[in-house]
Write an enzyme that holds these catalytic residues in place. Structure first.
Site, PDB file in Angstrom:
ATOM      1  N   GLY A  30      -9.101   2.526  -4.841  1.00 46.52           N
ATOM      2  CA  GLY A  30      -8.994   3.288  -3.700  1.00 46.52           C
ATOM      3  C   GLY A  30      -8.657   4.608  -3.850  1.00 46.52           C
ATOM      4  O   GLY A  30      -9.693   5.288  -4.110  1.00 46.52           O
ATOM      5  N   LYS A  31      -7.371   5.412  -3.404  1.00 42.86           N
ATOM      6  CA  LYS A  31      -7.177   6.825  -3.659  1.00 42.86           C
ATOM      7  C   LYS A  31      -6.439   7.160  -4.715  1.00 42.86           C
ATOM      8  O   LYS A  31      -6.419   8.122  -5.309  1.00 42.86           O
ATOM      9  CB  LYS A  31      -6.603   7.365  -2.405  1.00 42.86           C
ATOM     10  N   GLY A  32      -5.578   6.103  -5.366  1.00 41.19           N
ATOM     11  CA  GLY A  32      -4.881   6.662  -6.509  1.00 41.19           C
ATOM     12  C   GLY A  32      -4.526   5.839  -7.511  1.00 41.19           C
ATOM     13  O   GLY A  32      -5.727   5.238  -8.098  1.00 41.19           O
ATOM     14  N   HIS A  87       8.499 -12.418  31.463  1.00 42.88           N
ATOM     15  CA  HIS A  87       8.865 -11.031  31.307  1.00 42.88           C
ATOM     16  C   HIS A  87       8.902 -10.490  32.487  1.00 42.88           C
ATOM     17  O   HIS A  87       7.772  -9.898  32.970  1.00 42.88           O
ATOM     18  CB  HIS A  87       8.196 -10.464  30.215  1.00 42.88           C
ATOM     19  N   ASP A 122       4.497 -13.755  28.572  1.00 42.88           N
ATOM     20  CA  ASP A 122       4.062 -13.396  26.956  1.00 42.88           C
ATOM     21  C   ASP A 122       3.770 -14.767  26.312  1.00 42.88           C
ATOM     22  O   ASP A 122       4.580 -15.812  26.415  1.00 42.88           O
ATOM     23  CB  ASP A 122       5.219 -12.869  26.551  1.00 42.88           C
ATOM     24  N   ASP A 177       0.104   7.462  -4.594  1.00 45.42           N
ATOM     25  CA  ASP A 177      -0.807   7.563  -3.312  1.00 45.42           C
ATOM     26  C   ASP A 177      -0.650   8.952  -2.912  1.00 45.42           C
ATOM     27  O   ASP A 177       0.217   9.174  -2.427  1.00 45.42           O
ATOM     28  CB  ASP A 177      -0.179   6.446  -2.389  1.00 45.42           C
ATOM     29  N   LYS A 189      -6.851 -46.802   3.154  1.00 46.52           N
ATOM     30  CA  LYS A 189      -5.372 -46.753   2.896  1.00 46.52           C
ATOM     31  C   LYS A 189      -5.456 -45.178   3.332  1.00 46.52           C
ATOM     32  O   LYS A 189      -5.931 -44.417   2.287  1.00 46.52           O
ATOM     33  CB  LYS A 189      -5.246 -46.862   1.514  1.00 46.52           C
ATOM     34  N   HIS A 210      -4.440  -9.733  -4.902  1.00 43.60           N
ATOM     35  CA  HIS A 210      -3.122  -9.104  -4.811  1.00 43.60           C
ATOM     36  C   HIS A 210      -1.946 -10.116  -5.438  1.00 43.60           C
ATOM     37  O   HIS A 210      -1.209 -10.915  -4.681  1.00 43.60           O
ATOM     38  CB  HIS A 210      -2.642  -8.469  -3.837  1.00 43.60           C
ATOM     39  N   HIS A 245      -2.475   3.415 -10.483  1.00 45.57           N
ATOM     40  CA  HIS A 245      -0.970   2.575 -10.853  1.00 45.57           C
ATOM     41  C   HIS A 245      -0.462   2.721 -12.291  1.00 45.57           C
ATOM     42  O   HIS A 245      -1.295   2.858 -13.054  1.00 45.57           O
ATOM     43  CB  HIS A 245      -1.280   0.960 -10.710  1.00 45.57           C
TER      44      HIS A 245
END
Length: 845
Positions: free
Chosen positions: A713-715, A37, A45, A678, A253, A658, A717
């Site tokens: 977490g914070k929120g 590069h 890189d 969120d 085998k 998840h 579903h």
């Protein structure tokens, strides 16, 4: 691993660099690329494909072949796989300058690449034109803005004083000289290149024996012109028990692909057992065979992938398809021709002695398949105890004869078997082609007997190909005599193909239990199964040689005392105990769903990383399926099949789970819509709860029942089940439209875009969890945050008393479940509601 940083740093309306969404996806093999590069400061890189991205480091001086030289390598953002093919000029802006490809090829590592990188030391091998041999990437200890690593050559046959600049070709030298006026560093390099004699490839230390005169002294060897091309392999006949006597050699085998090697005038070519060319698929094995320095030879062996000291067929397939970078090994067990001499009539035991002598100083990608003389029963018991596929028994005095005969015998340990494909069922839902394949095994009198059907384990490409080749026609009349408990919607065809299938025992009707496709075997035909090329009858599966049922090996929890949550003193064993206790409630939400997990090998105060593929050999109880992602690329996803799958993932340091909003047997359609509320940092909790209530009412007005989950977490579903499931694009469009409507109705409360600048004081309605391949945290999953919070499903009536999204932790969750008589989401999968009904109702208004 994410390409978000890559996208943020580039303007794709100005740069020719590939967009993340146009990534080439998985390569045929996991590749590496080194690019020269000519940026503001000239550098190399260095990029390794790990999963579906290129892990990348900027290396100012490039790789060195001198193990004493530690080359600085600064970790930069992940790049898309398609970047490996990029060459050209990057305009002014981020990374401006010319990019050339210095070298590219495949790479390999023993063990999990992500885990090694997380620990800060990756050991690997490169198989390129310029870069070869073993290397190390070691993370430095100094705290810098970007992680600093060192690229170091290992001591091996390629060790030398060569530097990357010594290996530049004329075109790259010219690029450096053109860039010399822009950078003092480039000018210095250009001057050096003017004085340096360049080489096009590193020189390996030759391993060829000093003399091959010993070949002529092998008794029975006949001088003959070197053959070329494919030669017919010797094949084995299957037996239930190994033969006895000292006239038999007993070998392992190996569980891999049979590969035949032909060397003529130094040119190496590989062939499969049915004469398909394999040379281009195995660059590292070709390089290793070339290093033997032979002019002519015929070699016979098995291509395998070694995991935990054993051959692993899944790891082999994943490596050949680009899903992992497990080192490949070519295990050689016969040699019909060598350096001008025909050895096919030489007794096997003498051919093997010659082969062993040839391989004494062979590269590490080549191995000699040893044997024991006699003691076949003991050899088989030992192979079974070590969970090997079985043993090969060969007559010690036999010549090498192409085709099947009695000189070679195989005895297999049962875990999988091969069956003829005799039909298919109709596709259901959005699945194309067919639903499942009908399987049969040979029965007495030349007939076939139905043993069940297999509908999982197929890739999209495989579905299309099999649909073209097998499902063109079909009769409702069984094509086999013993159709047994075949499904009513069966389409029957003549046996034409062979499928290798995993299964978990045999049911009362003689049908396979929990079958899953291991591989289609284009190298075999149904007639091969009749001729003895199949394993024992399925009715014997799941039994030991003593006739007793064999239970799965228990999952060993290593380092159970390791502290995972330092603030709470929660250990790895505590996490195992938690998931065991909640399994009854947890499993229905994740079983048979493609999944990503988040792992914390060093505890939650150390780096974590994302895992959606099964690491080579790392998991034994977890299912896998090749699935298409939203980008169009495909990947092999892990999915839990039972409680053992979950515990094994926890043993693998998984904390968070998840799942997709779809099942593995119907991956094209989502059966859940997930809205993630969120809140911005300055949004009060009462507003979040009010937002959830509002969504509940609006969805109810659309005729959709919804469910509530505190995320840990914070929120929150808000989850909408769908039955029937809907295609991903329809689900995502509905979620996007609903989020935008919320924002337009209540602009001071909601925002439907992820920009942090627009989220101040508002609640982000994240609808992007509804794209193909997107995930949401599972109910009852732990979160990798201080306090060990849990994602908890709730009744809507509980929302008013909820104090925060992380109100429930490991201990309070367990206490809640002891009091809980029914799951708050009980019946979620039985609710019949669809997006089509919503559209119909709206159009009627």
């Amino acid at each position: 691993m994410s390409l978000r940083d890559y996208a943020k740093k580039r303007r794709f309306d100005r740069t020719p660099e590939p967009r993340p969404e146009k990534s080439a996806g998985k390569a045929a093999r996991e590749l590496f690329v080194v690019q020269l590069h000519h940026a503001r400061r000239r550098h190399y890189d260095f990029r390794l494909q790990v999963g579906d991205v290129l892990k990348s480091w900027a290396c100012p001086k490039g790789p060195s072949y001198d193990p004493e030289v530690k080359r600085l390598a600064v970790e930069v953002e992940d790049h898309p796989v398609s970047y490996a093919a990029f060459q050209g000029d990057i305009p002014d802006g981020y990374g401006a300058g010319h990019v050339d490809t210095f070298d590219t090829g495949v790479w390999a590592t023993s063990g999990d690449a992500e885990a090694q990188l997380e620990k800060g030391h990756l050991r690997f091998q490169l198989f390129g034109e310029r870069l070869k041999g073993s290397w190390h990437l070691v993370r430095g200890h100094r705290q810098e803005k970007k992680p600093v690593w060192f690229l170091i050559k290992d001591e091996d046959a390629y060790t030398s004083k060569l530097e990357a600049d010594d290996l530049l070709d004329a075109r790259m030298v010219d690029s450096t000289r053109r860039a010399a006026g822009k950078s003092g560093g480039a000018k210095e390099v250009a001057e050096k290149l003017t004085r340096t004699k360049r080489k096009t490839t590193p020189a390996a230390k030759k391993r060829r024996p000093p003399s091959m005169a010993w070949v002529a002294k092998i008794e029975g060897a006949k001088k003959r012109a070197a053959p070329s091309g494919f030669f017919k392999p010797e094949l084995a006949t299957l037996r239930e028990t190994p033969p006895t006597g000292d006239n038999w050699l007993n070998e392992v085998k190996w569980d891999g692909y049979r590969i035949l090697t032909s060397i003529n005038r130094g040119e190496v070519t590989f062939w499969s057992r049915n004469a398909l060319p394999w040379t281009d698929k195995l660059p590292e094995i070709k390089q290793a065979v070339e290093d033997l320095g032979l002019e002519s030879a015929q070699l016979d062996g098995e291509l395998i992938a070694i995991v935990d000291g054993q051959s692993d067929f899944n790891a082999l397939q994943q490596t050949l398809s680009g899903e992992s970078a497990t080192p490949l090994l070519y295990v050689l067990f016969d040699m019909p021709y060598l350096e001008g001499y025909d050895l096919s009539r030489v007794p096997l035991i003498d051919r093997k002695a010659a082969l062993e002598r040839l391989l004494r100083q062979a590269p590490e990608q080549l191995a000699y398949s040893g044997h024991v003389v006699g003691g076949g029963e003991e050899a088989f018991q030992s192979a079974s105890a070590h969970r090997l596929e079985g043993i090969m028994c060969k007559r010690a005095d036999s010549p090498y004869r192409g085709g099947r005969g009695d000189d070679w015998v195989k005895v297999k340990r049962l875990e999988a078997d091969e069956f003829a494909v005799v039909g298919y069922t109709d596709a259901k839902g959005s699945r194309k082609g067919f639903g499942s394949l009908l399987l049969a095994r040979p029965a007495p009198g030349g007939e076939w007997s139905y043993v069940g059907r297999v509908g999982s384990g197929f890739s999209d490409d495989m579905l299309r190909e099999l649909t073209r080749s097998l499902a063109r026609a079909g009769s409702r009349t069984p094509s086999i005599k013993h159709a047994g408990e075949a499904p009513r919607d069966a389409h029957w065809i003549a046996p034409t193909a062979v499928a290798e299938v995993f299964y978990r025992g045999i049911g009362n009707q003689g049908l396979l239990r929990q079958p899953s496709l291991k591989a289609m075997r284009p190298d075999k035909t149904p007639n091969d199964l009749r001729r003895g090329d199949r394993a024992r009858k399925p009715a014997e599966a799941g039994k030991s040689r003593g006739g007793k049922s064999s239970a799965p090996a228990p999952i060993t929890i290593t380092h159970p005392e390791r502290i995972v949550y330092p603030g709470e003193g929660i250990t790895k064993q505590d996490i195992v105990d938690y998931y065991t206790a909640v399994m009854k409630w947890f499993l229905p939400g994740v079983i048979d769903r493609p999944m990503s997990v988040i792992r914390w090998p060093g505890g939650i105060n150390k780096p974590s990383f994302f895992q959606k593929h099964i690491p080579a050999g790392g998991l034994k109880q977890v299912g896998s399926a090749r699935l298409k992602e939203e980008t169009g690329a495909s990947a092999v996803y892990l999915y839990p099949v039972d409680a053992d799958s979950i515990i094994e993932l926890v043993q693998y340091n998984a904390i968070e789970f998840h799942p997709w909003g779809a099942h593995v047997d119907k991956p094209d359609c989502a059966d859940r819509v997930v809205f993630d509320l969120d809140p911005g940092p300055d949004v009060e909790w009462t507003r979040v709860k009010a937002a959830a209530r509002l969504m509940y009412k609006l969805l109810e007005q659309l005729g959709l029942q919804s469910f509530l989950r505190a995320t840990g977490g914070k929120g929150l579903h808000v989850v909408v089940p769908l039955k029937p499931a809907a295609p991903w694009d329809e689900v995502k469009e509905f979620a996007r439209s609903f989020a935008e409507v919320l924002e337009s109705m209540y602009p001071l409360e909601f925002v439907s875009v992820s920009s942090k600048a627009k989220r101040a004081g508002r609640i982000y309605v994240d609808y992007l969890r509804n794209g193909r391949g997107a995930t949401a945290v599972a109910s009852y999953s732990l979160r990798g945050r201080p306090g060990a919070p849990v994602a908890m499903p709730l009744r809507w009536s509980e929302l008013g008393r909820l104090k925060s999204a992380s109100q429930f932790d490991m201990r309070s969750a367990l206490a809640r479940l002891k009091r809980q008589r029914a799951d708050p989401w009980e019946g979620i999968d039985k609710i019949k509601q669809s997006l089509k009904a919503v559209k119909k109702a709206l159009s009627a208004k």
